[in-house]
Design a protein around this motif. Structure first.
Motif, PDB file in Angstrom:
ATOM      1  N   ASN A  85       0.823  -1.209   0.000  1.00 45.73           N
ATOM      2  CA  ASN A  85       0.000   0.000   0.000  1.00 45.73           C
ATOM      3  C   ASN A  85       0.861   1.264   0.000  1.00 45.73           C
ATOM      4  OD1 ASN A  85       0.948   0.099   2.606  1.00 45.73           O
ATOM      5  ND2 ASN A  85      -1.053   0.079   3.595  1.00 45.73           N
ATOM      6  N   GLN A  86       2.183   1.083  -0.123  1.00 47.32           N
ATOM      7  CA  GLN A  86       3.121   2.194  -0.227  1.00 47.32           C
ATOM      8  C   GLN A  86       4.384   1.677  -0.901  1.00 47.32           C
ATOM      9  OE1 GLN A  86       4.539   3.344   3.923  1.00 47.32           O
ATOM     10  NE2 GLN A  86       2.953   1.842   4.412  1.00 47.32           N
ATOM     11  N   SER A 145       7.991   2.725   7.345  1.00 40.77           N
ATOM     12  CA  SER A 145       6.682   2.642   6.712  1.00 40.77           C
ATOM     13  C   SER A 145       5.672   3.506   7.460  1.00 40.77           C
ATOM     14  CB  SER A 145       6.191   1.183   6.693  1.00 40.77           C
ATOM     15  OG  SER A 145       7.046   0.379   5.916  1.00 40.77           O
ATOM     16  N   SER A 160       0.465   8.595  -1.419  1.00 38.97           N
ATOM     17  CA  SER A 160      -0.782   7.836  -1.405  1.00 38.97           C
ATOM     18  C   SER A 160      -1.996   8.700  -1.718  1.00 38.97           C
ATOM     19  CB  SER A 160      -0.973   7.143  -0.049  1.00 38.97           C
ATOM     20  OG  SER A 160      -1.342   8.063   0.974  1.00 38.97           O
ATOM     21  N   VAL A 176      -1.088   5.896   5.553  1.00 36.77           N
ATOM     22  CA  VAL A 176      -1.288   6.112   4.122  1.00 36.77           C
ATOM     23  C   VAL A 176      -2.760   5.917   3.765  1.00 36.77           C
ATOM     24  CG1 VAL A 176       1.041   5.454   3.406  1.00 36.77           C
ATOM     25  CG2 VAL A 176      -0.724   3.700   3.616  1.00 36.77           C
ATOM     26  N   THR A 177      -3.187   6.597   2.723  1.00 37.85           N
ATOM     27  CA  THR A 177      -4.538   6.393   2.203  1.00 37.85           C
ATOM     28  C   THR A 177      -4.571   5.025   1.535  1.00 37.85           C
ATOM     29  OG1 THR A 177      -4.793   8.762   1.810  1.00 37.85           O
ATOM     30  CG2 THR A 177      -6.325   7.285   0.682  1.00 37.85           C
ATOM     31  N   ASN A 178      -5.389   4.146   2.061  1.00 38.74           N
ATOM     32  CA  ASN A 178      -5.419   2.763   1.577  1.00 38.74           C
ATOM     33  C   ASN A 178      -6.677   2.566   0.727  1.00 38.74           C
ATOM     34  OD1 ASN A 178      -4.813   0.111   1.171  1.00 38.74           O
ATOM     35  ND2 ASN A 178      -4.729  -0.450   3.330  1.00 38.74           N
ATOM     36  N   TYR A 179      -6.489   2.367  -0.560  1.00 36.85           N
ATOM     37  CA  TYR A 179      -7.614   2.234  -1.472  1.00 36.85           C
ATOM     38  C   TYR A 179      -8.024   0.763  -1.550  1.00 36.85           C
ATOM     39  CZ  TYR A 179      -6.054   6.894  -2.738  1.00 36.85           C
ATOM     40  OH  TYR A 179      -5.674   8.206  -2.680  1.00 36.85           O
ATOM     41  N   GLY A 180      -8.985   0.379  -0.740  1.00 39.02           N
ATOM     42  CA  GLY A 180      -9.437  -1.002  -0.743  1.00 39.02           C
ATOM     43  C   GLY A 180     -10.133  -1.361  -2.048  1.00 39.02           C
ATOM     44  N   ASP A 202       2.653   9.229   2.832  1.00 36.60           N
ATOM     45  CA  ASP A 202       1.284   9.731   2.921  1.00 36.60           C
ATOM     46  C   ASP A 202       0.955  10.615   1.711  1.00 36.60           C
ATOM     47  OD1 ASP A 202       1.036   8.406   5.307  1.00 36.60           O
ATOM     48  OD2 ASP A 202       1.242  10.192   6.567  1.00 36.60           O
TER      49      ASP A 202
END
Length: 225
Positions: free
Chosen positions: A26-27, A36, A183, A40-44, A180
């Motif tokens: 996710n990054q 890490s 993301s 972070v913006t996690n786009y599911g 961040d």
């Protein structure tokens, strides 16, 4: 770009296409480096959300050239044709019109996708060459490139500053902020942190493995037959 991130089912992508033990990403900074970000913006995976975002962006169904390499295997991409096929399936299901553009690796695939060729998407990865987060985010996003066309002065400034910091809390905070920022802007979608594996003949007694692909062959030890 956010819609594309929501359209990708990374678990399905990894299943059978990468070695067991590969983790979805996710990054862009590997966990082992210790910087890490947990924010972070996690786009599911959400294809319906992806369709909404494509509509909001004004996507009209135009074909999107997707470049992918052929006749090659890389440590970060062992089966590029199959990975492309699965990504294409997922993106098509979310409403995109994907136009396949296969390019032989030997036909200077790198030059094509890192230049200003007519493309919407492409597949590529990065093998680390030194044990530092700048090797990843700095190499990919530390300067403006035609590959990503990511003209983000704030991100460039953050990366320039992070390069000057010694390992410690301040450096960790700096790279967390960088991850961040990446993301939210989504210049690229991280897919996986692949693991590597080596297969040996029973004759091999010792082999000097290297996480940076620096393998010294004159240090290999063979058993007598």
């Amino acid at each position: 770009r956010q819609g594309i991130a929501h359209a990708i089912d990374k678990s399905a992508l990894l299943d059978g296409l990468f070695l067991n033990g590969t983790k979805p990403a996710n990054q862009f900074v590997p966990e082992k480096l210790g910087v890490s970000s947990g924010s972070v913006t996690n786009y599911g995976y959400d294809p319906e959300k992806a369709k909404e975002l494509f509509k909001e962006a004004g996507y009209d169904g135009a074909p999107l050239p997707f470049h992918y390499p052929r006749h090659v295997t890389r440590a970060y991409l062992p089966t590029p044709e199959r990975v492309y096929a699965e990504l294409s399936r997922q993106l098509t299901a979310a409403g995109l019109n994907i136009k396949p553009v296969p390019v032989d690796w030997s036909d200077d695939y790198l030059h094509g996708v890192q230049g200003s060729s007519d493309r919407a998407l492409h597949l590529l990865g990065l093998s680390g060459t030194y044990d530092d987060p700048d090797n990843f985010v700095g190499t990919l996003f530390g300067s403006y490139t035609e590959e990503f066309a990511n003209d983000d002065a704030q991100l460039l400034s953050k990366i320039d500053r992070a390069r000057t910091l010694a390992a410690g809390p301040e450096q960790t905070e700096a790279y967390t902020a960088i991850s961040d920022r990446i993301s939210t802007r989504v210049p690229a979608v991280p897919l996986a942190f692949p693991i590597s594996a080596l297969a040996f003949s029973p004759r091999v007694a010792a082999y000097p493995t290297s996480p940076m692909l620096y393998e010294v062959f004159n240090r290999i030890e063979l058993r007598e037959q």
